[in-house]
Enzyme design. Structure first.
Site, PDB file in Angstrom:
ATOM      1  N   SER A 139      12.324 -37.997  11.801  1.00 44.22           N
ATOM      2  CA  SER A 139      12.022 -38.173  12.498  1.00 44.22           C
ATOM      3  C   SER A 139      10.838 -39.499  13.542  1.00 44.22           C
ATOM      4  CB  SER A 139      10.359 -37.306  12.317  1.00 44.22           C
ATOM      5  OG  SER A 139       9.940 -36.606  12.820  1.00 44.22           O
ATOM      6  N   TYR A 152       4.950 -34.293   4.862  1.00 41.83           N
ATOM      7  CA  TYR A 152       5.861 -34.976   6.183  1.00 41.83           C
ATOM      8  C   TYR A 152       6.467 -36.415   6.648  1.00 41.83           C
ATOM      9  CZ  TYR A 152       9.502 -33.513   9.663  1.00 41.83           C
ATOM     10  OH  TYR A 152      10.224 -33.438  11.253  1.00 41.83           O
TER      11      TYR A 152
HETATM   12  P1  NAD Z   1      15.503 -25.966  11.447  1.00 40.33           P
HETATM   13  O1  NAD Z   1      13.961 -24.757  10.892  1.00 40.33           O
HETATM   14  O2  NAD Z   1      15.661 -24.826  12.177  1.00 40.33           O
HETATM   15  O3  NAD Z   1      16.168 -26.431  10.029  1.00 40.33           O
HETATM   16  C1  NAD Z   1      16.377 -26.314   8.909  1.00 40.33           C
HETATM   17  C2  NAD Z   1      16.989 -26.222   8.185  1.00 40.33           C
HETATM   18  O4  NAD Z   1      17.386 -26.642   7.285  1.00 40.33           O
HETATM   19  C3  NAD Z   1      18.034 -24.794   7.863  1.00 40.33           C
HETATM   20  O5  NAD Z   1      19.025 -24.457   8.228  1.00 40.33           O
HETATM   21  C4  NAD Z   1      16.985 -24.381   7.052  1.00 40.33           C
HETATM   22  O6  NAD Z   1      17.948 -23.072   6.140  1.00 40.33           O
HETATM   23  C5  NAD Z   1      17.538 -25.240   6.288  1.00 40.33           C
HETATM   24  N1  NAD Z   1      16.644 -25.466   4.699  1.00 40.33           N
HETATM   25  C6  NAD Z   1      15.292 -25.855   4.540  1.00 40.33           C
HETATM   26  N2  NAD Z   1      14.963 -25.344   3.630  1.00 40.33           N
HETATM   27  C7  NAD Z   1      16.690 -25.756   2.756  1.00 40.33           C
HETATM   28  C8  NAD Z   1      16.116 -25.486   1.480  1.00 40.33           C
HETATM   29  N3  NAD Z   1      15.514 -25.284   0.613  1.00 40.33           N
HETATM   30  N4  NAD Z   1      17.672 -25.354   1.284  1.00 40.33           N
HETATM   31  C9  NAD Z   1      18.760 -26.240   2.491  1.00 40.33           C
HETATM   32  N5  NAD Z   1      18.623 -25.273   2.804  1.00 40.33           N
HETATM   33  C10 NAD Z   1      17.572 -25.546   3.384  1.00 40.33           C
HETATM   34  O7  NAD Z   1      14.142 -26.472  11.719  1.00 40.33           O
HETATM   35  P2  NAD Z   1      14.500 -28.450  12.719  1.00 40.33           P
HETATM   36  O8  NAD Z   1      13.685 -28.089  13.851  1.00 40.33           O
HETATM   37  O9  NAD Z   1      15.626 -27.744  13.268  1.00 40.33           O
HETATM   38  O10 NAD Z   1      14.942 -29.089  11.836  1.00 40.33           O
HETATM   39  C11 NAD Z   1      15.829 -29.840  10.759  1.00 40.33           C
HETATM   40  C12 NAD Z   1      15.640 -31.235  10.318  1.00 40.33           C
HETATM   41  O11 NAD Z   1      15.180 -32.289  11.740  1.00 40.33           O
HETATM   42  C13 NAD Z   1      13.857 -31.659   9.350  1.00 40.33           C
HETATM   43  O12 NAD Z   1      14.678 -32.156   8.777  1.00 40.33           O
HETATM   44  C14 NAD Z   1      13.432 -31.632  10.439  1.00 40.33           C
HETATM   45  O13 NAD Z   1      12.285 -32.154   9.908  1.00 40.33           O
HETATM   46  C15 NAD Z   1      13.824 -32.525  11.575  1.00 40.33           C
HETATM   47  N6  NAD Z   1      13.245 -32.776  12.611  1.00 40.33           N
HETATM   48  C16 NAD Z   1      12.642 -31.791  14.233  1.00 40.33           C
HETATM   49  C17 NAD Z   1      12.060 -31.921  14.521  1.00 40.33           C
HETATM   50  C18 NAD Z   1      11.493 -30.762  15.643  1.00 40.33           C
HETATM   51  O14 NAD Z   1      11.143 -31.028  17.047  1.00 40.33           O
HETATM   52  N7  NAD Z   1      12.984 -29.510  15.696  1.00 40.33           N
HETATM   53  C19 NAD Z   1      11.727 -33.936  15.131  1.00 40.33           C
HETATM   54  C20 NAD Z   1      12.054 -34.844  14.067  1.00 40.33           C
HETATM   55  C21 NAD Z   1      12.624 -34.244  12.906  1.00 40.33           C
END
Ligand code: NAD
Length: 257
Positions: A139, A152
């Site tokens: 991130s 985080y």
């Molecule tokens: P999201 O909630 O859509 O996806 C998260 C995924 O992780 C989902 O598929 C969820 O089911 C899964 N998950 C959660 N807990 C879990 C567990 N215990 N076991 C297995 N799977 C699990 O969110 P996203 O925004 O797509 O985030 C995905 C990644 O990207 C994360 O690591 C997040 O920190 C990172 N990220 C997101 C953003 C953003 O703006 N959306 C920015 C920077 C980083």
């Protein structure tokens, strides 16, 4: 890009960035293993949809990334992998002196320790083949901090450190390990926050996105899951053979400030 014959495991891939990455890897011809902690019909249907749309093999394996043994079992059950994308992640926001211990433990386990376990399980097979790609979805918070996100930010900085260490350990063996650092990405999770933010700030959709949600993202535009997927596909290509142990920001300029 031709990733035919490569098996990719993407953790946390039944929504958001993980699903976007899986779709782009499938478009490039990779065999796909989706994952999350649920075991619903729609999880398996997602895999079937990807298989049909892209003419690849795709499956869904339930495994809870908060549990080390399930992380390792995921890799084993998939039959190993050539491409490992550690993407599963959760967020929680509170001042550090009020931060619930169980939330701290869960964020560290899912966002950081899971990548240690899956990497440890996947590396022997990659070493045997002399080829492998590990991409950790970190991130902008792996490079910079925001208040109230102690767990985080700590976990994502940890992911960047783990990526560098793994890269050094396998350098010269055909295996690379990198961290992709997204800024704000328009996932269903983020989309769902927009109506509330509109109410709280009494602003229209465009203003709330530009002035509130993207106040730290100089482009004032979200990154997309497709762009994240494309970045991962490039890291898996021959053009990125010498790209290892680094971070790639997809953040509209956030970390340039
Ligand atoms: P999201 O909630 O859509 O996806 C998260 C995924 O992780 C989902 O598929 C969820 O089911 C899964 N998950 C959660 N807990 C879990 C567990 N215990 N076991 C297995 N799977 C699990 O969110 P996203 O925004 O797509 O985030 C995905 C990644 O990207 C994360 O690591 C997040 O920190 C990172 N990220 C997101 C953003 C953003 O703006 N959306 C920015 C920077 C980083």
């Amino acid at each position: 890009m031709d990733l035919k014959g490569k098996r990719a495991i993407i953790t946390g891939s039944n929504s958001g960035i993980g699903l976007g990455v899986a779709e782009e890897l499938a478009r490039a011809g990779a065999e796909i293993v989706l994952n999350s902690f649920t075991d619903r019909e729609e999880d398996h249907a997602l895999a079937a949809k990807i298989a049909k749309e892209h003419g690849v093999t795709a499956s869904y394996i339930k495994a809870d990334m908060s549990k080390g043994e399930e992380c390792r079992a995921l890799v084993e059950q998939a039959g190993g992998c050539d491409i490992l994308v550690n993407n599963a992640g959760i967020q929680f926001v509170k001042p550090v002196d009020e931060f619930p211990v169980e939330k701290w433990d869960a964020i560290l386990a899912i966002n950081l320790s899971s990548a240690f376990h899956t990497t440890a399980a996947a590396l022997p097979g990659m070493k045997a083949k002399g080829w492998g790609r590990i991409v950790n979805i970190a991130s902008a918070h792996g490079l910079t901090a925001s208040p109230y996100k102690s767990a985080y930010v700590a976990a994502k900085h940890g992911v960047v450190g783990l990526s560098k260490t793994v890269a050094l350990e396998v350098a010269g063996q055909g295996i690379t390990c990198n961290a992709v650092c997204p800024g704000y990405v328009l996932t269903p999770l983020v989309e769902a926050q927009i109506p509330d933010q509109m109410k709280v700030h009494n602003m229209d959709r465009e203003t709330v996105i530009r002035e509130v949600m993207l106040d730290r993202q100089p482009s004032r535009q979200f990154a997309t899951t497709e762009q994240l997927g494309g970045t991962v596909v490039w890291l898996c290509s021959k053009y990125a053979d010498q790209v290892t142990g680094t971070t790639i920001s997809v953040d509209g300029g956030w970390t340039a400030m």
